[in-house]
Design a protein around this motif. Structure first.
Motif, PDB file in Angstrom:
ATOM      1  N   VAL A  24      34.337 -12.849 -21.026  1.00 56.38           N
ATOM      2  CA  VAL A  24      35.599 -12.628 -21.744  1.00 56.38           C
ATOM      3  C   VAL A  24      35.371 -12.787 -23.242  1.00 56.38           C
ATOM      4  O   VAL A  24      35.812 -11.955 -24.042  1.00 56.38           O
ATOM      5  N   PHE A  25      34.640 -13.843 -23.624  1.00 51.40           N
ATOM      6  CA  PHE A  25      34.323 -14.065 -25.033  1.00 51.40           C
ATOM      7  C   PHE A  25      33.503 -12.902 -25.590  1.00 51.40           C
ATOM      8  O   PHE A  25      33.809 -12.369 -26.656  1.00 51.40           O
ATOM      9  N   ASN A  26      32.450 -12.510 -24.863  1.00 51.34           N
ATOM     10  CA  ASN A  26      31.601 -11.403 -25.309  1.00 51.34           C
ATOM     11  C   ASN A  26      32.408 -10.130 -25.475  1.00 51.34           C
ATOM     12  O   ASN A  26      32.220  -9.395 -26.447  1.00 51.34           O
ATOM     13  N   LEU A  27      33.293  -9.859 -24.518  1.00 44.40           N
ATOM     14  CA  LEU A  27      34.106  -8.647 -24.585  1.00 44.40           C
ATOM     15  C   LEU A  27      34.950  -8.644 -25.850  1.00 44.40           C
ATOM     16  O   LEU A  27      34.983  -7.652 -26.576  1.00 44.40           O
ATOM     17  N   ARG A  59      21.930 -17.282 -27.934  1.00 47.64           N
ATOM     18  CA  ARG A  59      23.302 -16.747 -27.851  1.00 47.64           C
ATOM     19  C   ARG A  59      23.352 -15.336 -28.452  1.00 47.64           C
ATOM     20  O   ARG A  59      24.013 -14.448 -27.921  1.00 47.64           O
ATOM     21  N   GLN A  60      22.660 -15.124 -29.551  1.00 44.76           N
ATOM     22  CA  GLN A  60      22.615 -13.802 -30.181  1.00 44.76           C
ATOM     23  C   GLN A  60      21.971 -12.783 -29.246  1.00 44.76           C
ATOM     24  O   GLN A  60      22.492 -11.677 -29.072  1.00 44.76           O
ATOM     25  N   LYS A  61      20.854 -13.167 -28.632  1.00 47.11           N
ATOM     26  CA  LYS A  61      20.170 -12.250 -27.706  1.00 47.11           C
ATOM     27  C   LYS A  61      21.039 -11.969 -26.484  1.00 47.11           C
ATOM     28  O   LYS A  61      21.104 -10.833 -26.008  1.00 47.11           O
ATOM     29  N   GLN A  62      21.721 -12.998 -25.994  1.00 48.21           N
ATOM     30  CA  GLN A  62      22.596 -12.825 -24.832  1.00 48.21           C
ATOM     31  C   GLN A  62      23.744 -11.868 -25.174  1.00 48.21           C
ATOM     32  O   GLN A  62      24.102 -10.996 -24.386  1.00 48.21           O
ATOM     33  N   PHE A  63      24.297 -12.002 -26.378  1.00 49.33           N
ATOM     34  CA  PHE A  63      25.378 -11.110 -26.807  1.00 49.33           C
ATOM     35  C   PHE A  63      24.878  -9.662 -26.920  1.00 49.33           C
ATOM     36  O   PHE A  63      25.556  -8.731 -26.484  1.00 49.33           O
ATOM     37  N   LEU A  64      23.710  -9.471 -27.489  1.00 50.28           N
ATOM     38  CA  LEU A  64      23.154  -8.121 -27.607  1.00 50.28           C
ATOM     39  C   LEU A  64      22.870  -7.526 -26.229  1.00 50.28           C
ATOM     40  O   LEU A  64      23.084  -6.327 -26.008  1.00 50.28           O
ATOM     41  N   SER A  65      22.422  -8.357 -25.293  1.00 48.16           N
ATOM     42  CA  SER A  65      22.211  -7.887 -23.916  1.00 48.16           C
ATOM     43  C   SER A  65      23.537  -7.457 -23.294  1.00 48.16           C
ATOM     44  O   SER A  65      23.596  -6.469 -22.559  1.00 48.16           O
ATOM     45  N   TYR A  66      24.587  -8.193 -23.602  1.00 49.49           N
ATOM     46  CA  TYR A  66      25.926  -7.811 -23.135  1.00 49.49           C
ATOM     47  C   TYR A  66      26.298  -6.442 -23.724  1.00 49.49           C
ATOM     48  O   TYR A  66      26.855  -5.586 -23.037  1.00 49.49           O
ATOM     49  N   GLU A  91      37.329  -5.511 -19.102  1.00 49.85           N
ATOM     50  CA  GLU A  91      36.060  -4.861 -19.454  1.00 49.85           C
ATOM     51  C   GLU A  91      36.121  -3.371 -19.123  1.00 49.85           C
ATOM     52  O   GLU A  91      35.720  -2.539 -19.929  1.00 49.85           O
ATOM     53  N   LYS A  92      36.631  -3.047 -17.948  1.00 52.15           N
ATOM     54  CA  LYS A  92      36.711  -1.646 -17.549  1.00 52.15           C
ATOM     55  C   LYS A  92      37.673  -0.877 -18.465  1.00 52.15           C
ATOM     56  O   LYS A  92      37.378   0.247 -18.876  1.00 52.15           O
ATOM     57  N   SER A  93      38.801  -1.505 -18.805  1.00 58.41           N
ATOM     58  CA  SER A  93      39.758  -0.859 -19.720  1.00 58.41           C
ATOM     59  C   SER A  93      39.099  -0.541 -21.055  1.00 58.41           C
ATOM     60  O   SER A  93      39.272   0.550 -21.611  1.00 58.41           O
ATOM     61  N   PHE A  94      38.332  -1.505 -21.575  1.00 58.15           N
ATOM     62  CA  PHE A  94      37.642  -1.286 -22.837  1.00 58.15           C
ATOM     63  C   PHE A  94      36.602  -0.186 -22.701  1.00 58.15           C
ATOM     64  O   PHE A  94      36.521   0.718 -23.545  1.00 58.15           O
TER      65      PHE A  94
END
Length: 159
Positions: A24-27, A59-66, A91-94
């Protein structure tokens, strides 16, 4: 739900809940950043870059992977069978709204640039420089016309 996915295992359920909260945060962060990149709202891009720079390298790498996952899901929305899409809800809506900006003409380079940013972060590059550079590249890539959408009314990005 969570109980079904964790098969009644408490620690697995706890992990799934934490993963869901992180998603949710990443989205929210990814949406804000991609919107800023598309419009190239310099103030919002710089706010996002500063936020990324304060996060730890993992955290940066995890966000980029997201971000890579969102690009993949966008491609699935555009070119694959709906049963292959692994996301739901917000997520699907986005992704359905984001998908028109990710297409055959830019997806491969988009994924390459995000992977390159991950490599640079792993090698201790300045996060501010990496994310600002990626923001510029994302702006160019998101504005790239979709060759598959030429005959569709309202398709493509209006400058």
């Amino acid at each position: 739900g969570i109980v079904f996915q964790s098969d009644g295992n408490y620690s697995a359920a706890k992990h799934l809940i934490e993963k869901d909260e992180q998603a949710v945060f990443n989205l929210q962060v990814f949406q804000k950043w991609m919107r800023a990149c598309l419009k190239f709202d310099v103030v919002k891009v710089m706010e996002s870059v500063d936020d990324f720079a304060t996060a730890g390298r993992e955290r940066q790498k995890q966000f980029l992977s997201y971000g890579l996952e969102m690009i993949r899901e966008s491609l699935l929305v555009n070119y694959a069978d709906a049963s292959m899409i692994r996301i739901a809800g917000e997520e699907k809506s986005f992704v359905v709204k984001f998908a028109p900006f990710v297409h055959a003409a830019n997806a491969q380079r988009f994924m390459y640039e995000v992977n390159l940013a991950i490599q640079h972060i792993e090698r201790n590059a300045s996060a501010k420089i990496v994310f600002l550079d990626l923001s510029f590249k994302a702006n160019d890539l998101l504005r790239m016309p979709n060759p598959d959408a030429i005959n569709q009314p309202g398709a493509g990005v209006k400058s």
